[in-house]
Design a protein around this motif. Structure first.
Motif, PDB file in Angstrom:
ATOM      1  N   UNK A   1       0.629  -1.318   0.118  1.00 10.83           N
ATOM      2  CA  UNK A   1      -0.194  -0.242  -0.211  1.00 10.83           C
ATOM      3  C   UNK A   1       1.138   1.245   0.333  1.00 10.83           C
ATOM      4  N   UNK A   2       2.179   1.015   0.438  1.00 13.26           N
ATOM      5  CA  UNK A   2       3.171   2.266   0.312  1.00 13.26           C
ATOM      6  C   UNK A   2       4.154   1.881  -0.026  1.00 13.26           C
ATOM      7  N   UNK A   3       5.377   2.528  -0.617  1.00 16.13           N
ATOM      8  CA  UNK A   3       6.346   1.968  -1.642  1.00 16.13           C
ATOM      9  C   UNK A   3       7.102   1.809  -0.407  1.00 16.13           C
ATOM     10  N   UNK A   4       8.030   1.233  -0.589  1.00 16.47           N
ATOM     11  CA  UNK A   4       9.645   0.790   0.456  1.00 16.47           C
ATOM     12  C   UNK A   4      10.273   1.610   0.489  1.00 16.47           C
ATOM     13  N   UNK A   5      10.956   1.411   1.840  1.00 18.88           N
ATOM     14  CA  UNK A   5      11.901   2.513   1.764  1.00 18.88           C
ATOM     15  C   UNK A   5      13.009   2.326   0.795  1.00 18.88           C
ATOM     16  N   UNK A   6      13.954   2.959   0.792  1.00 14.67           N
ATOM     17  CA  UNK A   6      14.993   2.647  -0.405  1.00 14.67           C
ATOM     18  C   UNK A   6      16.279   2.227   0.667  1.00 14.67           C
ATOM     19  N   UNK A   7      17.294   1.153   0.075  1.00 15.44           N
ATOM     20  CA  UNK A   7      18.039   1.230   0.724  1.00 15.44           C
ATOM     21  C   UNK A   7      18.945   1.831   1.076  1.00 15.44           C
ATOM     22  N   UNK A   8      19.703   2.358   1.908  1.00  8.03           N
ATOM     23  CA  UNK A   8      21.118   3.006   1.941  1.00  8.03           C
ATOM     24  C   UNK A   8      22.384   2.689   1.743  1.00  8.03           C
ATOM     25  N   UNK A   9      23.163   3.300   0.804  1.00  9.33           N
ATOM     26  CA  UNK A   9      24.217   2.292   0.299  1.00  9.33           C
ATOM     27  C   UNK A   9      25.573   1.630   1.664  1.00  9.33           C
TER      28      UNK A   9
END
Length: 195
Positions: A75-83
């Motif tokens: 339902x919501x976008x998954x957060x982006x992974x940090x480097x």
């Protein structure tokens, strides 16, 4: 020579069991406590470990039978992974899925990073439709059950060993008190001067 040394060691270890003018009642009690301790550790530890391993194995088998994979929608976008995070990092996201009774449910689950809203993900639910973790496979469940059983057996052995150590400490304290009382009787005789 080596035979006498080995026999001498055995005699020293078993002195509490033989008739000996220096043997006290506390020595006999200690010998029995040590013997009982090892029997209880070996037999009781094996039984406790086996029972715990079987119970853990049954629980894990029940989880494998009860939990089912189901498709859910983000339902919501998954957060982006940090480097700094590795590729297998997961982040919490709000999802929607259909329970075993046909009702639509929502909740939060850990999903792979960088997924857009509306993406399909596989989650696990129990027989009541609640979110659950993926159950371990048969090999992993066997290893976990064995580890749990071994841990219980070692904990049981440690408890028995610690209890016996307390008994031995009390026996040592009693022996020390008896030796001190006897020394109080004998000690003054040694202080007398001979002519």
């Amino acid at each position: 020579m080596s035979g006498r040394t080995g026999r001498g060691r055995t005699r020293r270890r078993l002195w509490r069991w033989r008739r000996n003018p220096l043997r006290r009642h506390e020595d006999i009690v200690e010998a029995w406590a040590i013997l009982v301790m090892w029997v209880v550790i070996v037999v009781g530890g094996a039984v406790a470990g086996t029972v715990a391993a079987r119970a853990a194995g049954q629980e894990l088998a029940w989880q494998r039978a009860d939990r089912q994979p189901v498709l859910a929608v983000l339902l919501t976008a998954a957060p982006a992974a940090t480097p700094t995070e590795n590729a297998s990092y997961q982040a919490p996201a709000k999802i929607r899925w259909t329970g075993p009774d046909g009702t639509t449910r929502t909740g939060q689950a850990l999903v792979s990073t960088d997924l857009p809203a509306g993406a399909a993900v596989t989650i696990w639910q129990d027989g009541r439709g609640h979110l659950a973790g993926e159950p371990p496979g048969p090999a992993e469940a066997t290893a976990q059950a064995a580890l749990f059983g071994t841990s219980v057996a070692l904990a049981f052995g440690g408890l028995v060993y610690g209890s016996t150590a307390l008994v031995r400490r009390r026996l040592d304290r009693r022996r020390h008190d008896l030796w001190a009382a006897e020394w109080d009787l004998v000690g003054p005789r040694w202080d007398q001067k001979t002519s």
